[in-house]
Scaffold this active site. Sequence first.
Site, PDB file in Angstrom:
ATOM      1  N   LYS A   1       0.884  -1.172   0.000  1.00 31.03           N
ATOM      2  CA  LYS A   1       0.000   0.000   0.000  1.00 31.03           C
ATOM      3  C   LYS A   1       0.922   1.222   0.000  1.00 31.03           C
ATOM      4  CE  LYS A   1      -3.941   2.234   0.954  1.00 31.03           C
ATOM      5  NZ  LYS A   1      -4.911   2.439  -0.104  1.00 31.03           N
TER       6      LYS A   1
ATOM      7  N   CYS B   1      -2.992   8.085  -8.178  1.00 34.33           N
ATOM      8  CA  CYS B   1      -4.219   8.012  -7.377  1.00 34.33           C
ATOM      9  C   CYS B   1      -5.132   9.175  -7.777  1.00 34.33           C
ATOM     10  CB  CYS B   1      -3.885   8.079  -5.884  1.00 34.33           C
ATOM     11  SG  CYS B   1      -5.354   7.959  -4.862  1.00 34.33           S
TER      12      CYS B   1
ATOM     13  N   LYS C   1       3.866   4.123 -11.907  1.00 31.39           N
ATOM     14  CA  LYS C   1       2.471   3.668 -12.064  1.00 31.39           C
ATOM     15  C   LYS C   1       1.645   4.778 -12.702  1.00 31.39           C
ATOM     16  CE  LYS C   1      -1.253   1.279  -9.685  1.00 31.39           C
ATOM     17  NZ  LYS C   1      -1.694   0.698  -8.414  1.00 31.39           N
TER      18      LYS C   1
END
Length: 397
Positions: free
Chosen positions: A44, A137, A175
């Site tokens: 995480k 995110c 990412k």
Amino acid sequence: MNLSATHDSLRFENPFVLASGPPTAARELIERGFAAGWAGAVTKTIRPDSMPMEDVSPRFYALRDGQGDVFGFENIELVSRRSTAYWMETIAGLKRGHPGKILIASIMGDSGRESWADLARRCEAAGADALELNFSCPHGMPERGVGAAIGQDAGITGRIAGWVRGATRLPVIVKLTPNVTDVRPIALAAIEAGANALAAINTVQCLAGVDLETLSPCPPVNGQSAFGGYSGAAIKPIGLRVVAQAAAATKAPIHGLGGIRTWKDAVEYMAVGATVVQVCTEVMIRGFGLVRGMVEGLAGYLKRKSLASPSDLTGAALGRLVSHEALSREYRAIPEMVAPAACRLCGRCAAACRDGGYHALRLENRSVSCDAAKCDGCSLCARVCPSGALAMRAVII
Ligand SMILES: Cc1cc2nc3c(=O)[nH]c(=O)nc-3n(C[C@H](O)[C@H](O)[C@H](O)COP(=O)(O)O)c2cc1C
């Protein structure tokens, strides 16, 4: 069969990796994932202790199909609430106990160089095998100038990937977010700045529903909500597209993810360029044990196709992705009743052809007939057939 997959200094015992998210939010979870057979895990996302982090409740919302299975999942969860000290101890402990597993530290600094460099150096010192930079995110973090706010800008992506490159010798994986007009310049900026590999995709920005009684957007947090991140089966088509584009643009190794539920989804990601795949939502729904079916299914598929290893699949479909202009106009397909016994005479094919197609299909005398002169070969009838009775057959004109 040898299912191992390799990129840079990373050797995965199989191509199945736990993605950053709730299943990797604590040491004991990652340990259970490793024991179940996952080849690696991405923690995480770890953030600096100076970055405050408080989650809301509830923070998930699910869209279900007719059988009650979740096909789309929204979350408005933030990155890890645990301290950097917890994570450094966890990384060190996990690597001591599981030296053959690949442990990737997902990190997110603030807008300053030192915050990224410090996290990178500390994760390396703790024993992480690689770093994944969360530039993607879509909720909560962009308001603070990080998360997808980084991955939506090629310049900032390159700058921060370069900062991390300068701070560590570990493989660096960037990412990517799908919430961009064109992912290619961003993927290129990451690789040109020194990143070794890419991971795609993070969640797709969404608003998954509105409660009809209260008119609160969902998930309702005291009657209010915020745009969230969409994941699960529904986003696989977006993930495949982004991975294929990033693979073609950069030739870099890619961790493919987004909506992977079975080994078949994994094979599709590999065919469009992924070296390994990651899974988050399906693990949240079905648990760590699903990796066993993935390993068995992939091994069986490789054997059936006489392929020696997963790397033989990587990019195998990319040469067949062409411009729309280049697609054959000589090729045609027409509907055929391939499984008459399965036909429930529901009439969906005929209704769809009548109102969304070319009025070529008819349901008469308890059978479906097609007027070949009217049929345009669009395939709508076969796509809406719920029982698999109708399929498309190729004809060359
Ligand atoms: C509840 C939840 C929390 C997540 N937290 C993170 C995170 O902290 N860092 C990150 O990089 N991705 C995070 N993700 C994104 C996943 O790693 C993954 O990119 C995305 O969900 C698509 O894959 P999936 O369809 O297999 O879930 C999270 C996803 C979910 C559903």
